[in-house]
Scaffold this motif. Structure first.
Motif, PDB file in Angstrom:
ATOM      1  N   LEU A  59       0.824  -1.204   0.000  1.00  0.00           N
ATOM      2  CA  LEU A  59       0.000   0.000   0.000  1.00  0.00           C
ATOM      3  C   LEU A  59       0.860   1.257   0.000  1.00  0.00           C
ATOM      4  O   LEU A  59       0.570   2.225  -0.708  1.00  0.00           O
ATOM      5  CB  LEU A  59      -0.933  -0.002   1.215  1.00  0.00           C
ATOM      6  N   ALA A  60       1.939   1.243   0.775  1.00  0.00           N
ATOM      7  CA  ALA A  60       2.840   2.399   0.813  1.00  0.00           C
ATOM      8  C   ALA A  60       3.523   2.596  -0.536  1.00  0.00           C
ATOM      9  O   ALA A  60       3.727   3.732  -0.968  1.00  0.00           O
ATOM     10  CB  ALA A  60       3.876   2.214   1.914  1.00  0.00           C
ATOM     11  N   ASN A  61       3.883   1.505  -1.199  1.00  0.00           N
ATOM     12  CA  ASN A  61       4.508   1.622  -2.514  1.00  0.00           C
ATOM     13  C   ASN A  61       3.545   2.187  -3.550  1.00  0.00           C
ATOM     14  O   ASN A  61       3.958   2.902  -4.467  1.00  0.00           O
ATOM     15  CB  ASN A  61       5.039   0.265  -2.984  1.00  0.00           C
ATOM     16  N   GLU A  62       2.273   1.883  -3.421  1.00  0.00           N
ATOM     17  CA  GLU A  62       1.276   2.410  -4.357  1.00  0.00           C
ATOM     18  C   GLU A  62       0.985   3.890  -4.097  1.00  0.00           C
ATOM     19  O   GLU A  62       0.562   4.603  -5.000  1.00  0.00           O
ATOM     20  CB  GLU A  62      -0.023   1.620  -4.233  1.00  0.00           C
ATOM     21  N   ASN A  63       1.196   4.366  -2.881  1.00  0.00           N
ATOM     22  CA  ASN A  63       0.844   5.736  -2.507  1.00  0.00           C
ATOM     23  C   ASN A  63       2.050   6.455  -1.910  1.00  0.00           C
ATOM     24  O   ASN A  63       1.994   6.989  -0.814  1.00  0.00           O
ATOM     25  CB  ASN A  63      -0.304   5.714  -1.489  1.00  0.00           C
ATOM     26  N   LEU A  69       4.120  12.892   2.135  1.00  0.00           N
ATOM     27  CA  LEU A  69       3.507  14.092   2.718  1.00  0.00           C
ATOM     28  C   LEU A  69       3.116  13.867   4.179  1.00  0.00           C
ATOM     29  O   LEU A  69       3.266  14.773   5.011  1.00  0.00           O
ATOM     30  CB  LEU A  69       2.285  14.498   1.900  1.00  0.00           C
ATOM     31  N   THR A  70       2.642  12.689   4.485  1.00  0.00           N
ATOM     32  CA  THR A  70       2.286  12.380   5.872  1.00  0.00           C
ATOM     33  C   THR A  70       3.515  12.393   6.762  1.00  0.00           C
ATOM     34  O   THR A  70       3.487  12.944   7.873  1.00  0.00           O
ATOM     35  CB  THR A  70       1.583  11.010   5.950  1.00  0.00           C
ATOM     36  N   LEU A  71       4.603  11.785   6.286  1.00  0.00           N
ATOM     37  CA  LEU A  71       5.841  11.799   7.066  1.00  0.00           C
ATOM     38  C   LEU A  71       6.386  13.215   7.227  1.00  0.00           C
ATOM     39  O   LEU A  71       6.877  13.583   8.303  1.00  0.00           O
ATOM     40  CB  LEU A  71       6.891  10.899   6.413  1.00  0.00           C
ATOM     41  N   ALA A  72       6.298  14.025   6.168  1.00  0.00           N
ATOM     42  CA  ALA A  72       6.757  15.411   6.264  1.00  0.00           C
ATOM     43  C   ALA A  72       5.907  16.197   7.268  1.00  0.00           C
ATOM     44  O   ALA A  72       6.442  16.989   8.062  1.00  0.00           O
ATOM     45  CB  ALA A  72       6.709  16.070   4.894  1.00  0.00           C
ATOM     46  N   ALA A  73       4.607  15.980   7.242  1.00  0.00           N
ATOM     47  CA  ALA A  73       3.727  16.666   8.192  1.00  0.00           C
ATOM     48  C   ALA A  73       4.025  16.218   9.626  1.00  0.00           C
ATOM     49  O   ALA A  73       4.052  17.049  10.544  1.00  0.00           O
ATOM     50  CB  ALA A  73       2.268  16.389   7.847  1.00  0.00           C
ATOM     51  N   ALA A  74       4.258  14.936   9.815  1.00  0.00           N
ATOM     52  CA  ALA A  74       4.582  14.434  11.155  1.00  0.00           C
ATOM     53  C   ALA A  74       5.915  15.011  11.632  1.00  0.00           C
ATOM     54  O   ALA A  74       6.040  15.425  12.795  1.00  0.00           O
ATOM     55  CB  ALA A  74       4.633  12.908  11.158  1.00  0.00           C
TER      56      ALA A  74
END
Length: 103
Positions: A59-63, A69-74
């Motif tokens: 799922l992470a590879n597909e998105n 962006l989620t990691l950058a926001a975190a």
């Protein structure tokens, strides 16, 4: 009332059910003798966790963009104070540079 033939038929059905149950119990005992219940549960849990991890990676590879962006926001949220301090310093430096340039 129940006739003798009905009683005999019921006893035969009972005996067949009892022998089937005994066979099933012996099969379960043999299976448990090969591997313990704890080992079976452990294997099932490990398999389940592994499968879930593989699905998560897929799922992470597909998105990748969404994950990035989620990691950058975190990271931004975790380091919000140091980033705010840095932004304030950069702002004051840019104001001083603009004042010097306008002179």
């Amino acid at each position: 009332m129940t006739t003798a033939a009905e009683v005999l038929a019921a006893r035969q059905l009972r005996d067949v059910a009892r022998s089937t149950l005994k066979t099933d119990v012996s099969i379960v005992r043999l299976a448990l003798a090969e591997r313990s219940l704890l080992a079976r549960v452990r294997d099932r849990v490990v398999m389940s966790v592994t499968q879930t991890a593989e699905e998560g990676v897929a799922l992470a590879n597909e998105n990748r963009v969404i994950v990035g962006l989620t990691l950058a926001a975190a990271a931004g949220w975790v380091f919000r104070r140091p980033l705010g301090t840095l932004a304030g310093r950069m702002s004051s430096l840019s104001r001083r540079a603009l004042k010097r340039w306008r002179r």
